[in-house]
Design a protein around this motif. Structure first.
Motif, short mmCIF file in Angstrom:
data_model
loop_
_atom_site.label_atom_id
_atom_site.label_comp_id
_atom_site.label_asym_id
_atom_site.label_seq_id
_atom_site.Cartn_x
_atom_site.Cartn_y
_atom_site.Cartn_z
N SER A 1 -4.43 4.77 2.07
CA SER A 1 -4.51 3.40 1.55
C SER A 1 -4.27 2.39 2.65
N ARG A 2 -3.27 2.63 3.47
CA ARG A 2 -2.97 1.71 4.57
C ARG A 2 -4.08 1.70 5.61
N ILE B 1 7.01 5.49 2.13
CA ILE B 1 6.92 4.21 1.43
C ILE B 1 7.42 3.08 2.32
N MET B 2 8.56 3.29 2.97
CA MET B 2 9.19 2.24 3.76
C MET B 2 9.01 2.43 5.27
N ASN C 1 0.81 -1.21 0.00
CA ASN C 1 0.00 0.00 0.00
C ASN C 1 0.85 1.27 0.00
N GLY C 2 2.16 1.10 0.00
CA GLY C 2 3.06 2.24 -0.18
C GLY C 2 3.69 2.24 -1.57
N LEU C 3 4.20 1.08 -1.97
CA LEU C 3 4.91 0.99 -3.24
C LEU C 3 3.99 1.17 -4.45
N ILE C 4 2.83 0.56 -4.43
CA ILE C 4 1.97 0.61 -5.62
C ILE C 4 1.46 2.03 -5.88
N PRO C 5 0.97 2.78 -4.90
CA PRO C 5 0.63 4.17 -5.17
C PRO C 5 1.82 4.98 -5.68
#
Length: 258
Positions: A215-216, A188-189, A69-73
């Motif tokens: 998203s998260r 993101i991380m 939910n961090g990388l894809i956005p």
């Protein structure tokens, strides 16, 4: 029967979308399946490399769900923005047809990237669920709205990049480099709540942070996302989009002529 301008543009974007997906993936042996396998493999590698470390630092959160939910956005935003810079050169021959405009190429590429990463998201989230990772999509509307405004934001940045890149050729190399630091300042991380409060207000200027954290929060029960705002994400995305369209309109004729 004469078609309206919107209907013509919709048909043009659909044709550009089909052309884009054939050009990018039609030549590979796996065909259109590669559209999903390529970003999915990238995400799986990152999950494998960082999974153990992040599991130790965030024991209460499913790391695969957190990172997806961090990388894809983030990838949706950067891919739309970066691919917009060369959208005109990649479709130059099509502008001989009057209905085809440079802005249509950005919309077509944005739809393609959104479709690809939405598919990857659904597949990988289903996979991590089957592997025992816990999550619940309890705020689906918020999730969809956050992604929608992120795509609008990316289209606005992409339009600005396209106009600047066409006007000043050297910026085609420089502009993508400007996006790289966003990886480290977009949560993101790491979660937003891990940042000291004195610095959190600066991180929250970045609309991507709001999209990622919403998203998260939409899929992780009890996730702390204090400070993020759907209103801010919507306002900043629409503002950048309007600025991009206004800048494009001033240069459209020059871009078509060149």
């Amino acid at each position: 029967m004469t078609r309206s301008g919107f209907e013509v543009q919709k048909a043009v974007i659909k044709a550009l979308f089909m052309r884009e997906i054939r050009t990018r993936f039609g030549k590979y042996r796996l065909g259109y399946l590669w559209a999903i396998l390529e970003p999915a493999s990238h995400l799986v590698i990152l999950l494998t490399i960082f999974g153990y470390i992040m599991k130790k630092t965030m024991p209460d959160i499913s790391f695969p769900v957190f990172i997806l939910n961090g990388l894809i956005p983030y990838f949706i935003f950067t891919n739309i923005s970066n691919r917009s810079i060369k959208a005109i050169d990649a479709n130059a021959g099509l502008f001989n047809y009057k209905p085809v405009k440079p802005i249509d190429t950005i919309f077509a590429r944005a739809i393609l990237e959104s479709f690809i990463y939405a598919s990857v998201y659904i597949i990988l989230m289903a996979m991590v669920g089957l592997l025992g990772e816990e999550y619940a999509v309890n705020q689906l509307i918020n999730l969809v709205m956050a992604w929608f405004f992120l795509i609008i934001f990316a289209c606005g940045i992409g339009t600005i990049f396209m106009v600047i890149g066409k006007t000043i050729k050297e910026t085609e190399k420089f502009l993508p480099i400007m996006l790289k630091p966003l990886y480290f300042i977009s949560c993101i991380m790491f979660p937003l709540h891990s940042i000291p409060e004195d610095y959190r207000k600066y991180i929250l200027i970045n609309p991507i942070v709001h999209a990622v954290e919403i998203s998260r929060d939409s899929v992780v029960a009890g996730y702390s996302s204090d400070g993020v705002s759907m209103g801010y994400l919507a306002f900043s995305s629409l503002l950048i989009f309007v600025i991009g369209i206004a800048l494009y309109k001033t240069q459209e004729e020059a871009m078509l002529t060149s």
